[in-house]
Structures are given as structure tokens and as C-alpha cells.
Design a protein around this motif. Structure first.
Motif, PDB file in Angstrom:
ATOM      1  N   ALA A  85       0.867  -1.167   0.000  1.00  0.00           N
ATOM      2  CA  ALA A  85       0.000   0.000   0.000  1.00  0.00           C
ATOM      3  C   ALA A  85       0.902   1.215   0.000  1.00  0.00           C
ATOM      4  O   ALA A  85       2.056   1.144   0.435  1.00  0.00           O
ATOM      5  CB  ALA A  85      -0.905   0.007   1.228  1.00  0.00           C
ATOM      6  N   THR A  86       0.394   2.325  -0.508  1.00  0.00           N
ATOM      7  CA  THR A  86       1.217   3.526  -0.544  1.00  0.00           C
ATOM      8  C   THR A  86       0.348   4.772  -0.419  1.00  0.00           C
ATOM      9  O   THR A  86      -0.833   4.752  -0.793  1.00  0.00           O
ATOM     10  CB  THR A  86       2.055   3.571  -1.851  1.00  0.00           C
ATOM     11  OG1 THR A  86       2.983   4.642  -1.762  1.00  0.00           O
ATOM     12  CG2 THR A  86       1.180   3.749  -3.071  1.00  0.00           C
ATOM     13  N   GLU A  87       0.930   5.804   0.147  1.00  0.00           N
ATOM     14  CA  GLU A  87       0.202   7.068   0.318  1.00  0.00           C
ATOM     15  C   GLU A  87       1.220   8.212   0.210  1.00  0.00           C
ATOM     16  O   GLU A  87       2.326   8.125   0.736  1.00  0.00           O
ATOM     17  CB  GLU A  87      -0.453   7.082   1.706  1.00  0.00           C
ATOM     18  CG  GLU A  87      -1.472   8.180   1.913  1.00  0.00           C
ATOM     19  CD  GLU A  87      -2.837   7.837   1.342  1.00  0.00           C
ATOM     20  OE1 GLU A  87      -3.228   8.487   0.351  1.00  0.00           O
ATOM     21  OE2 GLU A  87      -3.498   6.923   1.878  1.00  0.00           O
ATOM     22  N   GLN A  88       0.813   9.259  -0.485  1.00  0.00           N
ATOM     23  CA  GLN A  88       1.714  10.399  -0.700  1.00  0.00           C
ATOM     24  C   GLN A  88       1.741  11.304   0.540  1.00  0.00           C
ATOM     25  O   GLN A  88       0.706  11.612   1.118  1.00  0.00           O
ATOM     26  CB  GLN A  88       1.225  11.189  -1.931  1.00  0.00           C
ATOM     27  CG  GLN A  88       1.958  12.481  -2.219  1.00  0.00           C
ATOM     28  CD  GLN A  88       3.357  12.257  -2.821  1.00  0.00           C
ATOM     29  OE1 GLN A  88       3.658  11.163  -3.321  1.00  0.00           O
ATOM     30  NE2 GLN A  88       4.200  13.275  -2.737  1.00  0.00           N
ATOM     31  N   LEU A  89       2.937  11.716   0.925  1.00  0.00           N
ATOM     32  CA  LEU A  89       3.107  12.712   1.991  1.00  0.00           C
ATOM     33  C   LEU A  89       3.731  13.960   1.381  1.00  0.00           C
ATOM     34  O   LEU A  89       4.802  13.887   0.770  1.00  0.00           O
ATOM     35  CB  LEU A  89       4.017  12.162   3.100  1.00  0.00           C
ATOM     36  CG  LEU A  89       4.407  13.150   4.204  1.00  0.00           C
ATOM     37  CD1 LEU A  89       3.194  13.557   5.031  1.00  0.00           C
ATOM     38  CD2 LEU A  89       5.490  12.565   5.112  1.00  0.00           C
ATOM     39  N   ASP A  90       3.056  15.097   1.516  1.00  0.00           N
ATOM     40  CA  ASP A  90       3.605  16.361   1.016  1.00  0.00           C
ATOM     41  C   ASP A  90       4.251  17.124   2.155  1.00  0.00           C
ATOM     42  O   ASP A  90       3.594  17.432   3.152  1.00  0.00           O
ATOM     43  CB  ASP A  90       2.509  17.207   0.350  1.00  0.00           C
ATOM     44  CG  ASP A  90       2.100  16.622  -0.994  1.00  0.00           C
ATOM     45  OD1 ASP A  90       2.975  16.034  -1.673  1.00  0.00           O
ATOM     46  OD2 ASP A  90       0.910  16.718  -1.355  1.00  0.00           O
ATOM     47  N   VAL A  91       5.529  17.410   1.986  1.00  0.00           N
ATOM     48  CA  VAL A  91       6.287  18.096   3.034  1.00  0.00           C
ATOM     49  C   VAL A  91       6.525  19.535   2.613  1.00  0.00           C
ATOM     50  O   VAL A  91       6.977  19.805   1.495  1.00  0.00           O
ATOM     51  CB  VAL A  91       7.622  17.372   3.307  1.00  0.00           C
ATOM     52  CG1 VAL A  91       8.449  18.139   4.331  1.00  0.00           C
ATOM     53  CG2 VAL A  91       7.354  15.950   3.780  1.00  0.00           C
ATOM     54  N   THR A  92       6.179  20.450   3.501  1.00  0.00           N
ATOM     55  CA  THR A  92       6.320  21.880   3.169  1.00  0.00           C
ATOM     56  C   THR A  92       7.430  22.518   4.006  1.00  0.00           C
ATOM     57  O   THR A  92       7.826  21.974   5.024  1.00  0.00           O
ATOM     58  CB  THR A  92       5.009  22.625   3.442  1.00  0.00           C
ATOM     59  OG1 THR A  92       4.654  22.410   4.807  1.00  0.00           O
ATOM     60  CG2 THR A  92       3.908  22.142   2.543  1.00  0.00           C
TER      61      THR A  92
END
Lengths: 106, 262, 158, 131
Positions: free
Chosen positions: A99-106
Motif C-alpha cells: 500500500a502507498t500514500e503520498q506525503l507532502d512536506v512543506t
């Protein structure tokens, strides 16, 4: 493929400790239960769980029958840059579930 | 209620009206309390956790089944009903209910299978099978937070009375009725374990003892065997009747599916 | 009935504080008191000396079935590049197989903390051991009371 | 008077032991504690170290001191068939098979305890002295 649920926050600030949660539908048959005929049901478990992110490992587990059915883990990832958080479960029969999920880092 | 009066009213030809009033005037013998309140904090927290509650895995599987068009008719549940979240809201609160097609009271599992047979051209999901538990969990979960409100009048009245009689009937080698423990001694303890009222508002439940989901009927059978009584088959009319009585007995309790119990 | 309202936040410190209240969970000196758990520990850590401390184990004081016992382990570590927790191993000394799981913290782990659910075959000690990047091994254990369910003789069949 | 036979029985109990072999308190303790046998602790407090506080039931009266309160004959009646004293009691009849509904096949026609187990259990309960 067994059902899985994962929880990764949509966004995080660089350097944040981000809580990650994962669960997979699996009986984790421990080898000590008997069927209706009184015969022991053989061990049937997930043996490995791994979470990776940004080219490295976050958290991994060698599972034993002492973990509960539908094994659940939560742990903390250190946010560094945007990218996928990948999850991988290996059944003792070799079946791999991902399974995979995107993490957006700011 | 005076039996002579019943007879007189029956003779007067107004028995149907009277039966309806009589049934709807019944009130549970005690204030309903959800099984949730008899659980330890850890069990309650697992149920309340909108991620870690293991029952949600079955609810998600139920959603896959809901959307599955690979059936004989080519029509998924969604093809006719639309979005489960809106179409199924409140449905589980009304079951078991009288079905004109079946001409008896059926429960939610049986209603789902009726749909499967007649609309999808498929055979029944077996009782207690993973797909039936999953789709039932999905449909029930859409009523989460709504109070149970089954009808016990009219064509459901007989089923209700049978279920009520079942609840109070002593049975098994240990000679105990449901009521002996779950009405007379709710809150007391069997060994270290608190006795609940045996309410069914959270079913199908994820039961720690089973380490999987189970239906009301699996629980009834389990309890029957605990008192060393011959259980009825899952899906039997006896258990549907008992389920109707149980839902009525917990009329004000909100649906908790998927509940977690010890 | 024991008030369990705080049980989910039960820590070693909480356990010690709670003893006077008659709570049925005890923090005890670490003792590998039976051959199979001793063997399992040796298999995992060899004969590296072990010291008490650095680990917080959160477990319920009382579990009504041992099938789903929530567990949170936290190790006191800065988790910097040089000072880290490499792995945490959990044992249950009376389980037929005492080794419960081996958890490894990779370079992308932010803290040395995790939660999971474990099985306990009865009242016993749960032991957590942590191996740090300097090679030292730390340990903590707590006792969990597992009450036997009312109708437990049906457990095998169902 | 309707209650008379029951009351007479209550006073007399069942004086005659069910077996020729005297009850053994050690075996009787196992009967009381074992969940497959008497399983007494499911409903009663029993003052034995095998059952920690909080692991016993509280449906029936505590059995602490029961050996000072009741005679062997009275205990025997309560174990054999307590409904002869109170038709509404929840306590099962451990040595009777009549009047039951839908008993599971594997238990049909069988008593919960054997005659000897009843005698052993009585011997154990009589060791529980005190107030």
C-alpha cells in the motif's frame, strides 16, 4: 489480496514527527486453536511488515503468532521531503501485500 | 392483560386493532444499556478508534461488494441503490422486519440475500461467511448513531411474541434463560466478567474472543452452547424472532456497528 | 469493580502509583523466570548484559480476553544520527511462544515509539527489551492480569 | 399448605450420601474451581488462593464459611437440585436431569456432576469454616 488500511497525513512540515498507522486483515492463526474436529489449525501468519519513505526504512517488524489477529501498528516518521510512504506485508506463504500514500512536506 | 377481555374483544371483531395497540403498548422491563458500557476502557477505545477498529476492515470489504458489478445481472448494489452512505442510512434500524415477499419476519442478512437472489441473480451468501458479514457490516454502519426502531405490531407481532418467549425460556443443562443473566443480573459478574444486557445494537461485532466479525446469530448460538443448550442454526426463524425481540428491547439504543466486544 | 478509566494511559509510573489502590497490575523486577523465555531472550540478544530502565510500557492493568491486548512501547532516546534505538523486542513469559515480535527503527523513524496489539495466554509478565546504537540493552517488564472469560470453555470451538 | 413439602425438605436436606465412598475435600476443591466441572467460582466467591479476588462471580452468595452455616445434608440438597428449595433459583441442578429444555445432545440425560463429584464437593465446602 488482504484488505489493508493505512493512515498518513496529507501534509507535514520538514522535521515533524508524523504518526503513521497501518492495519491488515489477517487471522494471524497462532497454531493453538482447534477446528470443529478438534484438530489444531496450523500457524498462518504475516511474518514481515515494513514501512519505507524517502529512500530509507522507517519501521519494520518481524511478526510472531503472539501478535493479535488483524495486526496493527502505529509509529512515527520524520518528515524530510515530499514523496510516497510505502507499506509492505509478507505472508508466510510468500504473498506480498503493498500500500502507498503520498506525503507532502512543506 | 385480562384474557377474558381479550376474548371478548376478539368476539367483537376488533381483534386486529386491539393486537396492534396491545403490542405497541409494551415497554422493555429495564432501561436499555449498550454492551459498550460493560466493556473495559481498552475495548471501548478500540471501538471508538476510527482507524484501528478492526471491524472497519469488514466495512471496507462490504463497500467493495456493494460496488461489485461482476454478478449474474451485471447490477451491483450501487447500480440500484446508489451511494450506500445515503441510500442505506437508517435501514438497519428497522430490521428484523416483516417481508411481504417472504411472508414472515426476516433480518438484514436475509434481506440482503433476497436482493442478491432477485436483483443480482446470484445465490445466497452463506450465513456467517465473510462476504455476508462484510456487506451487513457496511449496511449497518450507515445507521451508526441512529436508534433501533423495529416494528412489532401487525404482521411482526407473532414473531415478536415468539422471540420474547425464547428470551424468557430456560434451556440447556444449566437451565438458564437469556433473561436470567442479561435482565436479572446485568452489571453483576460471572467470574471476573461483567454481564451485559445482551443488547445487539452493535452487530455485526468484532469480538476479541473470536478475533473476527460475528453476527447476532453466532452470538445467540454461542450463548446457547454456554448454557449447554442445543443451538439453532444461524438464520433460523427462532433466532430471527429473538433478534426482533432484542432489537425492540434495546429500542432507544443507537446503532454502533461495527462495535468491538471482548 | 476496579476503576479502569485511566488504564489506556497506564505507564510504569502509573502502575507504581496505583499499587496502593489495589490495582491488579504490578511492576516487578525483571526476571526471566522460565526456561523458554530465557532461551528466547538469549536467542535474540545473546549474553549481552541488560539494564533496567529507559523503556515505558503501556498496557491495560486487566485484560478480559488475552486476544487483543493493546501495547505501547516508548524508549527514551534522542533518535539522533549517533544515538538511536535499533530495535525493540517484546516477550511474554508465559505464552507458549514467548517471543511476540521484533520491531526495528530505521533511519527515517522520528521517535522510538510504537503501538500494537498482542496476545496473552493468561496472567503473566510482558517484557520489552531495547537495543541501542551503542550496543547496550535495556529492559522493563509489567504484569498483566488476564481474567478468564465467563464461558471460556467454548473458546476452542468458537 | 403448599410450601410444606419443600420446607420440610429444606430443613432435612438430603441426609443420605450419594455414594459409599466418603467425599474427598482435595478432589472436591478441584470440582469447585474447575470450569469444566462445578465451576462454582463463576457465580460464587470461594476463599481459595487459586482464584484471585476479582476473578470470581457475584451472582450467588459467597461460599466463605458455608461449612459453618450448612450441614452436609443441606449442601447436598442445594447441589443435587436447588429448585427443590427455590423454584426460581438460577443455580443449576448438578445431579438431576428432569425438567430441562433443549439440552445439548452431548449432555442429554447426563448430570453436570457425578455422584462422587457431588460428595467430594460437599467434603470441600464443609472445610470452609468461619462466619
Amino acid at each position: 489480496m488482504p484488505n489493508t488500511r493505512i493512515r498518513v497525513p496529507k501534509t507535514a512540515k520538514a522535521g515533524d514527527a508524523v504518526e503513521i498507522r497501518a492495519i491488515i486483515q489477517h487471522p494471524m492463526e497462532n497454531g493453538f486453536r482447534l477446528d470443529s474436529q478438534g484438530t489444531a489449525i496450523p500457524v498462518e501468519i504475516i511474518t514481515d511488515f515494513t514501512c519505507t519513505y524517502d529512500g530509507g526504512e522507517v519501521f519494520s517488524v518481524k511478526l510472531e503468532p503472539g501478535l493479535s489477529a488483524n495486526p496493527y501498528f502505529s509509529f512515527y516518521l520524520k518528515a524530510t521531503k515530499s514523496g510516497p510512504v510505502d507499506f509492505r506485508w509478507v505472508d508466510q506463504d510468500g504473498t506480498i501485500t503493498t500500500a502507498t500514500e503520498q506525503l507532502d512536506v512543506t | 392483560m385480562n384474557r377474558a377481555l381479550v376474548a371478548i374483544l376478539a368476539c367483537a371483531g376488533i381483534v386486529a386493532t386491539f393486537a396492534a395497540v396491545f403490542a405497541s403498548d409494551q415497554v422493555p422491563t429495564q432501561k436499555p444499556i449498550s454492551g459498550y458500557d460493560f466493556m473495559t476502557t481498552e475495548v471501548q477505545q478500540l471501538q471508538d478508534d476510527d482507524f484501528a477498529n478492526p471491524g472497519l476492515l469488514w466495512v471496507e470489504e462490504g463497500q467493495t461488494i456493494w460496488d461489485d458489478t461482476k454478478v449474474a445481472s451485471g447490477k451491483s448494489c450501487a447500480s440500484c441503490h446508489g451511494d450506500a452512505a445515503t441510500a442505506m442510512r437508517g435501514v438497519a434500524t428497522r430490521y428484523p422486519a416483516y417481508s411481504a415477499e417472504a411472508d414472515h419476519v426476516i433480518n438484514l442478512e436475509q434481506q440482503i440475500n433476497q436482493c442478491r437472489r432477485e436483483r443480482q441473480g446470484e445465490s445466497d451468501f452463506p450465513y456467517e461467511s465473510e462476504p455476508l458479514l462484510s456487506i451487513t457490516a457496511l449496511v449497518s454502519a450507515q445507521s451508526k448513531g441512529l436508534p433501533q426502531s423495529v416494528a412489532i405490531v401487525g404482521p411482526a407481532a407473532e414473531s415478536f411474541e415468539r422471540g420474547k418467549a425464547f428470551f424468557y425460556q430456560r434451556r440447556g443443562q444449566l437451565n438458564l434463560s437469556c433473561a436470567n443473566c442479561h435482565e436479572q443480573h446485568a452489571g453483576d459478574h460471572l467470574r471476573g466478567e461483567s454481564i451485559s444486557q445482551g443488547q445487539v445494537n452493535g452487530f455485526p461485532i468484532y469480538r476479541a474472543l473470536w478475533q473476527t466479525m460475528g453476527s447476532t446469530h453466532r452470538m445467540f448460538a454461542w450463548c446457547n452452547e454456554a448454557v449447554r443448550a442445543e443451538p439453532y442454526p444461524a438464520g433460523s426463524q427462532e433466532y430471527v424472532d429473538l433478534e426482533l425481540f432484542e432489537r425492540w428491547r434495546g429500542q432507544v439504543l443507537k446503532i454502533e456497528t461495527p462495535a468491538v466486544r471482548r | 469493580m476496579t476503576d479502569q478509566s485511566d488504564s489506556a494511559n497506564w505507564s510504569r509510573r502509573g502502575v507504581l502509583a496505583g499499587l496502593g489502590a489495589g490495582v491488579m497490575l504490578l511492576a516487578m523486577p525483571v526476571r526471566a523466570d522460565d526456561a523458554s523465555v530465557a532461551q528466547a531472550i538469549t536467542d535474540t540478544f545473546g549474553h549481552t548484559p541488560r539494564r533496567d530502565g529507559k523503556i515505558t510500557l503501556k498496557l491495560p492493568p486487566l485484560a478480559e480476553t488475552g486476544n487483543t491486548v493493546p501495547l505501547t512501547v516508548t524508549v527514551d532516546s534522542p533518535m539522533s544520527n549517533t544515538e538511536r534505538v535499533k530495535r525493540v523486542v517484546v516477550f511474554a513469559n508465559r505464552n507458549p511462544r514467548p517471543l511476540i515480535a521484533i520491531m526495528t527503527f530505521g533511519p527515517k523513524a522520528a521517535t522510538a515509539e510504537f503501538s500494537t496489539n498482542m496476545r496473552l495466554s493468561g496472567t503473566q509478565d510482558v517484557i520489552a527489551m531495547a537495543e541501542l546504537s551503542d550496543g547496550s540493552v535495556w529492559q522493563t517488564q509489567v504484569r498483566v492480569l488476564v481474567t478468564v472469560g465467563a464461558c471460556d470453555t467454548l473458546q476452542l470451538r468458537y | 399448605m403448599l410450601l410444606a413439602p419443600g420446607m420440610a425438605l429444606a430443613q432435612a436436606g438430603i441426609a443420605q450420601p450419594l455414594t459409599d465412598v466418603p467425599g474427598d475435600a482435595t478432589r472436591g476443591k478441584a470440582v469447585a474451581v474447575n470450569s469444566d466441572l462445578g465451576n462454582c467460582s463463576i457465580c460464587h466467591h470461594i476463599p481459595v488462593p487459586e482464584i484471585p479476588d476479582g476473578a470470581n462471580g457475584d451472582i450467588g452468595p459467597p461460599l466463605d464459611g458455608v461449612g459453618s452455616r450448612l450441614t452436609a445434608a443441606e449442601l447436598r440438597q442445594r447441589i443435587v437440585n436447588p429448585t427443590t428449595l427455590d423454584p426460581n433459583t438460577l443455580m443449576p441442578a448438578y445431579f438431576a436431569t428432569e425438567g430441562l429444555t433443549r439440552v445439548q445432545t452431548k449432555y442429554a440425560g447426563k448430570t453436570i456432576l457425578t455422584a462422587q463429584q457431588v460428595e467430594d464437593l460437599i467434603a470441600f465446602l464443609l472445610t470452609l469454616k468461619g462466619n
